[in-house]
Design a protein around this motif. Structure first.
Motif, short mmCIF file in Angstrom:
data_model
loop_
_atom_site.label_atom_id
_atom_site.label_comp_id
_atom_site.label_asym_id
_atom_site.label_seq_id
_atom_site.Cartn_x
_atom_site.Cartn_y
_atom_site.Cartn_z
N HIS A 593 0.92 -1.28 0.01
CA HIS A 593 0.10 0.00 -0.11
C HIS A 593 0.87 1.34 0.11
CE1 HIS A 593 -3.07 2.91 0.98
NE2 HIS A 593 -2.38 3.10 2.04
N VAL A 594 0.57 2.21 -0.96
CA VAL A 594 1.19 3.57 -1.08
C VAL A 594 0.15 4.34 -0.67
CG1 VAL A 594 2.33 5.16 -2.45
CG2 VAL A 594 2.68 2.79 -2.67
N PRO A 595 0.19 5.35 0.46
CA PRO A 595 -0.79 6.29 0.93
C PRO A 595 -0.92 7.32 -0.01
CG PRO A 595 0.89 5.89 2.66
CD PRO A 595 1.46 5.40 1.52
N ASP A 596 -2.30 7.49 -0.26
CA ASP A 596 -2.71 8.48 -1.19
C ASP A 596 -2.97 9.92 -0.48
OD1 ASP A 596 -3.77 10.08 -3.06
OD2 ASP A 596 -5.68 9.28 -3.22
N THR A 597 -1.70 10.65 -0.44
CA THR A 597 -1.63 11.86 0.27
C THR A 597 -2.23 12.98 -0.39
OG1 THR A 597 0.49 12.32 -0.74
CG2 THR A 597 0.69 11.42 1.41
N GLU A 615 -3.20 8.19 8.58
CA GLU A 615 -3.04 7.07 9.72
C GLU A 615 -4.08 7.40 10.86
OE1 GLU A 615 0.63 6.25 10.54
OE2 GLU A 615 1.26 5.57 8.63
N ASN A 616 -4.23 8.44 11.27
CA ASN A 616 -5.14 8.95 12.57
C ASN A 616 -6.49 9.09 11.93
OD1 ASN A 616 -2.95 8.77 14.01
ND2 ASN A 616 -2.27 10.79 13.98
N HIS A 617 -6.99 8.90 10.97
CA HIS A 617 -8.50 8.93 10.51
C HIS A 617 -9.42 8.58 11.47
CE1 HIS A 617 -8.22 11.08 6.35
NE2 HIS A 617 -7.74 11.89 7.17
N SER A 618 -10.32 8.73 11.93
CA SER A 618 -11.15 8.41 12.97
C SER A 618 -11.65 6.79 12.55
CB SER A 618 -12.50 9.07 13.10
OG SER A 618 -13.40 9.16 11.94
N GLU A 619 -12.08 6.32 11.38
CA GLU A 619 -12.57 5.23 11.02
C GLU A 619 -11.15 4.03 11.10
OE1 GLU A 619 -12.82 6.96 6.74
OE2 GLU A 619 -12.30 7.79 9.04
N ARG A 637 -18.46 -3.56 12.92
CA ARG A 637 -19.42 -2.46 12.06
C ARG A 637 -19.10 -1.07 12.73
NH1 ARG A 637 -23.61 -5.74 10.42
NH2 ARG A 637 -23.47 -8.00 11.23
N ILE A 638 -18.89 -0.22 11.73
CA ILE A 638 -18.39 1.31 11.96
C ILE A 638 -19.25 1.95 11.25
CG2 ILE A 638 -16.72 3.01 11.91
CD1 ILE A 638 -14.58 0.47 11.69
N VAL A 639 -19.89 3.32 12.01
CA VAL A 639 -20.53 4.16 11.61
C VAL A 639 -19.84 5.50 11.48
CG1 VAL A 639 -22.61 5.60 11.69
CG2 VAL A 639 -22.73 3.28 12.24
N LYS A 640 -19.55 6.23 10.12
CA LYS A 640 -18.90 7.41 10.23
C LYS A 640 -19.95 8.57 9.58
CE LYS A 640 -14.78 9.85 8.31
NZ LYS A 640 -13.82 9.71 7.54
N ASN A 641 -19.56 9.53 10.32
CA ASN A 641 -20.50 11.01 9.93
C ASN A 641 -20.16 11.56 8.57
OD1 ASN A 641 -18.09 11.96 10.92
ND2 ASN A 641 -19.10 13.81 11.69
N LEU A 642 -19.01 11.27 8.08
CA LEU A 642 -18.81 11.98 6.69
C LEU A 642 -18.42 11.06 5.77
CD1 LEU A 642 -16.02 14.54 8.22
CD2 LEU A 642 -18.68 14.96 7.66
N ARG A 643 -18.20 11.39 4.47
CA ARG A 643 -17.77 10.36 3.41
C ARG A 643 -16.47 9.81 3.99
NH1 ARG A 643 -15.16 10.63 -1.57
NH2 ARG A 643 -16.21 9.35 -3.14
N VAL A 644 -16.32 8.56 3.41
CA VAL A 644 -15.10 7.74 3.64
C VAL A 644 -13.94 8.34 2.58
CG1 VAL A 644 -13.84 5.45 3.20
CG2 VAL A 644 -16.09 5.80 4.39
N CYS A 645 -12.98 8.67 2.77
CA CYS A 645 -11.95 9.24 1.86
C CYS A 645 -11.34 8.01 1.06
CB CYS A 645 -10.83 9.99 2.42
SG CYS A 645 -9.44 9.14 3.29
N ASP A 647 -8.14 6.98 0.50
CA ASP A 647 -7.24 6.40 1.06
C ASP A 647 -7.54 5.45 2.00
OD1 ASP A 647 -4.17 6.07 1.09
OD2 ASP A 647 -4.46 6.30 3.51
N CYS A 648 -8.61 5.89 2.87
CA CYS A 648 -9.12 4.90 3.84
C CYS A 648 -10.03 3.92 3.36
CB CYS A 648 -10.00 5.80 4.99
SG CYS A 648 -9.16 7.06 6.03
N HIS A 649 -10.68 4.03 2.18
CA HIS A 649 -11.31 3.07 1.57
C HIS A 649 -10.38 1.96 0.97
CE1 HIS A 649 -13.86 1.16 -1.75
NE2 HIS A 649 -14.83 1.44 -0.85
N SER A 650 -9.23 2.11 0.40
CA SER A 650 -8.11 1.32 -0.03
C SER A 650 -7.71 0.60 1.12
CB SER A 650 -7.07 2.20 -0.83
OG SER A 650 -7.65 2.71 -2.05
N VAL A 651 -7.11 1.34 2.34
CA VAL A 651 -6.62 0.70 3.44
C VAL A 651 -7.71 -0.34 4.20
CG1 VAL A 651 -6.19 1.05 5.88
CG2 VAL A 651 -5.21 2.64 4.10
#
Length: 685
Positions: A593-597, A615-619, A637-645, A647-651
């Motif tokens: 994995h290469v982080p999408d900065t 790396e410190n994103h809430s999800e 099971r996770i609930v997030k209040n905003l759209r998943v970015c 990079d987090c989706h790939s991770v």
């Protein structure tokens, strides 16, 4: 005892009922008895005798039996209708809250040249009040005056009530002033009408002028004042009440809840001498409707501990609160309680269970509940279609829609919103256009702004931004905040600054308080590296007192909800969580994995700092907590209040394969099911 004699067939037409027959009819008290007498009347041809048919109709409309279908059937078999028969059936329709049929029957009566009396008119006026049919009500008022009932206290009282309920308080007062004999009901109705219209002064003045008051007079004033937001004055009246009943307590509690004063509502609720079911429901519903889901469920549990049996209204609020929290364990507990206590799971409760499981991430349980409903209505199909679309299961949603149509059930406007949303989440542009046209051409449903919003969203997600803008400009109504945000988000995702600025300008003009507009516009400029414009947007937000909502993710474990924000270090297991984050980082690097900065929308030069920010994103914190605490084999099971970015989706896709765990994430628009290194959204969201 006298027995009924056999009557030859040839003499049936001339058979006249004996006094005994009529006595038996009049003393019938149950539906089975009445049905037997009805059958006998048909068999012997007595049904055509006016006395017999009138008695049967009277029995069917009696509140103890109240069988409207048989009442109408009996009425239709009578050749010569009298005013009495019309009155009986009109009253039954109104009693059963079928006011449309009552007014239609009234029109039929007039066409038969039968004039209404002071029994007919109050019933029909009451029906108009329930329908909010003020135009028809005024026509009947004119008929009242023509027929000389302008002094009848019952007719006038019903007119006062109708005008007050239809917010024609001036007309209600004029009718009230013409009454020579003003009854208590009219006084109470007018006081309630003034209070609900916000005319506190007139309401209080009328209250003081009343020659006598009952408990309902006080309650009426409290309820009316509460509903128009005058909770302080309502409380003063409440404290002066001689003997406060449950209705008064409930009205006051409801008033505090609607005004947002939850502390006062709770204090008053705790003071109720002996709470009734309405008190509990009022408090639970108030919490749920104001987004205070945890308190709603805590109060629901308190209610059960006090040995109160909930009704359907209680469960509606409890299930809605569970859906808001996405607390699957609590949802399953309430479902089990419903089964154990033999609640009928159909109608609204069936729909809400399907919605609850869908919103809690268990689409399999939602489908199981849906399939178990024996008499499915369009609402149940719609809930399942919406749930499937929300989980990215567009094929299942469209199959359900086709199945619904195969049963010759007519989908309604909300069903098509579910279908179009399913197309949107799967990027099915052609299908979306086809279903939009089908809705109009095959089912005659005129698209609302919500339908246009779905179509625009489909086009924006797939990059058809010019077509989306064209639809926005040609719509028969002004675009709302949701449509403009779809256009702005689509422009941001596809890097189209021109359309993004077009959408943002219209959005700031239409709804300048929309925080999301500033955030998405800022992110669009940040992604393009236009930091000066980012600063201008953020300065505009600061001047207007707006703040971006921080990313927040929650995860439930053993009935407790754990919440995390970006870089959160407040959790008791913080050390273990960050150790797990470090382990996750190493495993992700090993997996390539290469982080999408580019997803870091802050002005940070150093790439390492950008990676640390991601790396410190809430999800990710929530996933780390789940890997530590939730036993292997169970979904996280996770609930997030905003759209998943991105990079987090790939991770998360990679982590689902690395740790062999199913990870279900609900963001602000849909569900993502991550398994074996892939996502149910097929990388389209």
């Amino acid at each position: 005892m006298q027995t009924l004699q056999y009557v030859p067939i040839h003499s049936l037409q001339r058979y006249i009922p004996s006094p005994l027959h009529l006595t038996v009819l009049k003393t019938s008290k149950t539906l089975p008895e009445t049905l037997q007498l009805h059958a006998f009347s048909l068999k012997t041809n007595l049904i055509h005798h006016p006395s017999v048919s009138s008695c049967l109709l009277s029995l069917y409309v009696d509140p103890k039996i109240n069988n409207l279908p048989y009442a109408r059937s009996t009425f239709d078999q009578i050749q010569d209708h009298t005013l009495l028969l019309y009155n009986l059936l009109i009253k039954c329709y109104v009693f059963n809250h079928r006011s449309h049929e009552a007014t239609a029957l009234f029109c039929d009566m007039l066409q038969e040249f039968l004039l209404p009396d002071n029994f007919t008119l109050p019933c029909v006026i009451k029906g108009c009040a329930r329908l909010g049919a003020i135009k028809e009500g005024k026509q009947i008022h004119g008929l009242v005056l023509k027929l000389g009932f302008g002094l009848d206290k019952f007719v006038l009282s019903s007119l006062v009530s109708m005008y007050a309920k239809c917010s024609e308080i001036g007309s209600a007062r004029r009718v009230f002033d013409t009454m020579d004999e003003k009854d208590l009901v009219s006084w109470n109705t007018l006081i309630d009408g003034y209070a609900k219209c916000g005319d506190v002064k007139a309401s209080m003045k009328l209250f003081d002028e009343m020659p006598e008051r009952d408990l309902f007079s006080w309650t009426c004033l409290v309820d009316g004042l509460s509903k128009c937001g005058k909770v302080g004055i309502a409380r003063e009246i409440f404290d002066r009440m001689p003997d406060r009943n449950f209705v008064a307590w409930n009205a006051m509690i409801s008033g505090y809840m609607k005004s947002g004063d939850f502390d006062s509502a709770r204090v008053l609720f705790n003071d109720v001498p002996m709470r009734d079911l309405i008190s509990w429901n009022s408090m639970i519903s108030g919490y749920e409707k104001n987004g205070r889901f945890i308190e709603a469920l805590e109060l629901f549990e308190d209610m059960l501990n006090c040995d109160f049996m909930p009704n359907d209204a209680t469960l509606v609020s409890a299930l809605s609160a569970v859906s808001g929290l996405a607390s699957l364990s609590k949802g399953r507990w309430i479902h089990s309680y419903m089964i154990k206590n033999e609640f009928v799971i159909d109608g609204v409760l069936g729909t809400l269970l399907v919605q609850m499981y869908s919103k809690c991430g268990s689409i399999e349980s939602a489908l199981k509940v849906f399939r178990a409903i024996s008499r499915k209505k369009v609402g149940h199909w719609t809930a399942m279609i919406v749930g499937s679309g929300m989980h990215g299961m567009a094929a299942q949603a469209l199959d359900l829609f086709n199945e619904l149509c195969s049963y010759r059930m007519k989908p309604h406007a909300i069903t098509f919103i579910g279908v179009l949303n399913a197309c949107s989440h799967a990027g099915l542009v052609d299908d979306g256009r086809r279903y939009f046209d089908m809705m109009i051409n095959e089912y005659g449903i005129q698209p609302t702004i919500e339908h246009y919003g779905c179509l625009v969203d489909i086009l924006c997600r797939t990059g058809n931004l010019e077509e989306a803008r064209s639809i926005v400009e040609s719509m028969p109504m002004r675009p709302n905040m949701v449509i403009l945000m779809s256009l702005l988000s689509g422009a941001r995702n596809h890097g189209n600054k021109d359309i993004g600025e077009y959408a943002a300008n219209h959005l700031l003009e239409e709804a300048p308080e929309t925080i999301g507009c500033y955030v998405v516009l800022s992110n669009m400029y940040a992604a393009a590296g236009q930091w000066e414009k980012v600063s201008k947007v953020r300065e505009m937000m600061k001047k207007r007192g707006f703040r971006k909502d921080p990313g927040c993710s929650s995860i439930e474990h053993r009935g407790v909800l754990h919440e995390f924000i970006v870089g959160d270090k407040s959790h008791p297991q913080t050390k273990e969580i960050y150790r797990k984050l470090s382990e996750m980082r190493d495993k992700l690097r090993s997996a390539g994995h290469v982080p999408d900065t580019t997803q870091v929308l802050l002005c940070i030069e150093d790439e390492k700092e950008k990676e640390a920010e991601l790396e410190n994103h809430s999800e990710r914190l929530a996933i780390a907590f789940g890997l530590i605490n939730i036993k292997p084999g169970s979904p996280i099971r996770i609930v997030k209040n905003l759209r998943v970015c991105n990079d987090c989706h790939s991770v998360t896709k990679l982590l689902s394969g690395i740790y062999n765990r199913e990870i279900i994430v609900r963001d602000n628009s849909r569900f993502h099911h991550f398994t074996n290194g892939s996502c149910s959204c097929k990388d389209f969201w």
